[in-house]
Design a protein around this motif. Structure first.
Motif, PDB file in Angstrom:
ATOM      1  N   PHE A 125       0.831  -1.199   0.000  1.00 52.75           N
ATOM      2  CA  PHE A 125       0.000   0.000   0.000  1.00 52.75           C
ATOM      3  C   PHE A 125       0.871   1.255   0.000  1.00 52.75           C
ATOM      4  O   PHE A 125       1.986   1.258   0.523  1.00 52.75           O
ATOM      5  N   ARG A 126       0.327   2.313  -0.578  1.00 52.78           N
ATOM      6  CA  ARG A 126       1.054   3.572  -0.686  1.00 52.78           C
ATOM      7  C   ARG A 126       0.136   4.729  -0.270  1.00 52.78           C
ATOM      8  O   ARG A 126      -1.058   4.580  -0.112  1.00 52.78           O
ATOM      9  N   LYS A 127       0.743   5.887  -0.109  1.00 48.83           N
ATOM     10  CA  LYS A 127       0.028   7.127   0.224  1.00 48.83           C
ATOM     11  C   LYS A 127      -0.851   6.954   1.462  1.00 48.83           C
ATOM     12  O   LYS A 127      -2.042   7.267   1.449  1.00 48.83           O
ATOM     13  N   CYS A 128      -0.249   6.466   2.520  1.00 46.62           N
ATOM     14  CA  CYS A 128      -0.988   6.295   3.770  1.00 46.62           C
ATOM     15  C   CYS A 128      -1.253   7.655   4.409  1.00 46.62           C
ATOM     16  O   CYS A 128      -0.372   8.503   4.496  1.00 46.62           O
ATOM     17  N   GLN A 129      -2.468   7.836   4.868  1.00 48.93           N
ATOM     18  CA  GLN A 129      -2.880   9.084   5.524  1.00 48.93           C
ATOM     19  C   GLN A 129      -3.526   8.736   6.855  1.00 48.93           C
ATOM     20  O   GLN A 129      -4.468   7.947   6.916  1.00 48.93           O
ATOM     21  N   HIS A 154      -3.728   3.436  -0.179  1.00 50.65           N
ATOM     22  CA  HIS A 154      -4.106   3.218  -1.576  1.00 50.65           C
ATOM     23  C   HIS A 154      -3.279   2.107  -2.205  1.00 50.65           C
ATOM     24  O   HIS A 154      -2.094   1.929  -1.896  1.00 50.65           O
ATOM     25  N   LYS A 155      -3.923   1.372  -3.079  1.00 52.12           N
ATOM     26  CA  LYS A 155      -3.242   0.362  -3.862  1.00 52.12           C
ATOM     27  C   LYS A 155      -2.680   1.012  -5.116  1.00 52.12           C
ATOM     28  O   LYS A 155      -3.419   1.273  -6.072  1.00 52.12           O
ATOM     29  N   GLY A 156      -1.400   1.324  -5.102  1.00 48.52           N
ATOM     30  CA  GLY A 156      -0.789   1.969  -6.254  1.00 48.52           C
ATOM     31  C   GLY A 156      -1.147   3.428  -6.331  1.00 48.52           C
ATOM     32  O   GLY A 156      -1.694   4.025  -5.394  1.00 48.52           O
ATOM     33  N   ASN A 157      -0.850   4.036  -7.456  1.00 46.59           N
ATOM     34  CA  ASN A 157      -1.108   5.464  -7.659  1.00 46.59           C
ATOM     35  C   ASN A 157      -2.544   5.695  -8.082  1.00 46.59           C
ATOM     36  O   ASN A 157      -3.195   4.855  -8.672  1.00 46.59           O
ATOM     37  N   TRP A 158      -3.049   6.866  -7.761  1.00 45.04           N
ATOM     38  CA  TRP A 158      -4.383   7.267  -8.189  1.00 45.04           C
ATOM     39  C   TRP A 158      -4.370   8.759  -8.409  1.00 45.04           C
ATOM     40  O   TRP A 158      -3.519   9.486  -7.909  1.00 45.04           O
ATOM     41  N   SER A 159      -5.309   9.237  -9.168  1.00 50.88           N
ATOM     42  CA  SER A 159      -5.360  10.677  -9.467  1.00 50.88           C
ATOM     43  C   SER A 159      -6.774  11.185  -9.213  1.00 50.88           C
ATOM     44  O   SER A 159      -7.711  10.430  -9.070  1.00 50.88           O
TER      45      SER A 159
END
Length: 317
Positions: free
Chosen positions: A260-264, A312-317
């Motif tokens: 997972f990425r972009k943890c908030q 998030h799973k991977g990048n998102w926009s």
């Protein structure tokens, strides 16, 4: 390797639900005559150690892994014992179920708002869905929803009364397709799981690329340490129901290890128990923690209060 150590008899287990959103019998003493088969385990995160003693609550002991610092219950009930234990964990009766929904309403509403900022609709799975009130709110917002639950009476209520699709858990054994859900949520569930890393891997697998995982969890160890310093006895770990205690740092490490990425990390929303004193405490501490969080520009997470993490799973926009 785990090994069976002993069987213990739970006759009277006092549980505290102040400011943590736990969903057992709200504010009552939980009396159970259940035999729990216990087993000794290695650290559920790194498997490097059986842990060093940290804190006892009655017959149960929390330990800390000297390798990764994860806090977990050891020995703990076996999977079969836990399944039996949780059949009586949630409240019974229409009025108690309604009180449970009211207690969690603020938390569910805040989570729905966060998901709405991510996307307006999609396919959602809620793990540990309880009676299904969060799923109902998201369904009313246009989402396609499904739940996972292990408590039979909660499954029956969600299906028969609310008309929801709820599967008997655990989620890892249901075989959902890869890349299937836009969002997966779990409210006060990860601390109950014997294999949290397997759960996170399954969430990652079934989420679409760019999909969102939202977890809410208690963070108990800091306040336990303070109360211990002052000699105040308590059962805030809620043993043996809770098998572990996550800090924001630890849960982020676990999420990133899975991919997972972009943890908030967030503080927001608080439970409203039926008991006036506990409700007042929850509102007070919840409001203070929210104020500190926003005044610090969303950087300071007060210890000892429940937290929400988005990943998030991977990048998102």
């Amino acid at each position: 390797m785990s090994g069976i150590l002993k069987t213990i008899q739970i006759e009277e287990l006092e549980t505290l639900y102040t400011n943590r959103g736990d969903v057992g019998r709200i504010g009552e003493t939980l009396t159970m005559g259940t035999d729990l088969q216990m087993e000794e385990v290695d650290c559920p995160v790194c498997e490097a150690s059986k842990g060093d003693p940290l804190c006892r609550e009655g017959s149960f002991q929390m330990v800390r892994c000297p390798s990764c610092q994860f806090v977990f219950l050891n020995p703990r009930p076996t999977t079969e014992s836990l399944l039996s234990f949780y059949q009586d964990y949630l409240p019974e009766g229409e009025s108690s179920i309604e009180s449970w929904g009211k207690m969690m309403k603020s938390v569910f509403h805040r989570a729905a708002t966060l998901l709405g900022q991510y996307r307006k609709d999609g396919r959602l799975l809620d793990v540990g869905t309880g009676f299904g009130f969060f799923l109902t709110e998201m369904k009313n917002k246009g989402w396609e929803v499904a739940g996972v639950e292990i408590c039979r009476k909660a499954i029956d209520y969600a299906r028969d009364v609310l008309g929801l699709t709820v599967h008997p858990g655990p989620a890892e054994k249901l075989g959902f397709p890869d890349n299937y859900f836009d969002a997966v949520t779990g409210f006060y569930v990860i601390e109950h799981l014997p294999h949290p890393m397997a759960f996170l891997r399954e969430c990652y697998r079934i989420l679409k690329p760019g999909g969102l995982l939202l977890l809410r969890y208690p963070h108990t160890t800091p306040i336990k340490n303070v109360l211990h310093f002052f000699g105040i006895r308590n059962r805030l770990y809620d043993l043996p129901a809770h098998l572990s205690d996550f800090s924001p740092k630890m849960i982020q490490q676990c999420l990133e290890k899975i991919g997972f990425r972009k943890c908030q990390h967030l503080i927001g929303g608080y439970t409203r128990p039926g008991d006036r004193g506990k409700r007042a405490a929850s509102i007070l501490f919840g409001s203070v923690s929210e104020a500190v969080f926003f005044l610090s520009r969303k950087k300071l997470l007060l210890p000892g209060v429940s937290k929400t993490v988005l990943a998030h799973k991977g990048n998102w926009s």
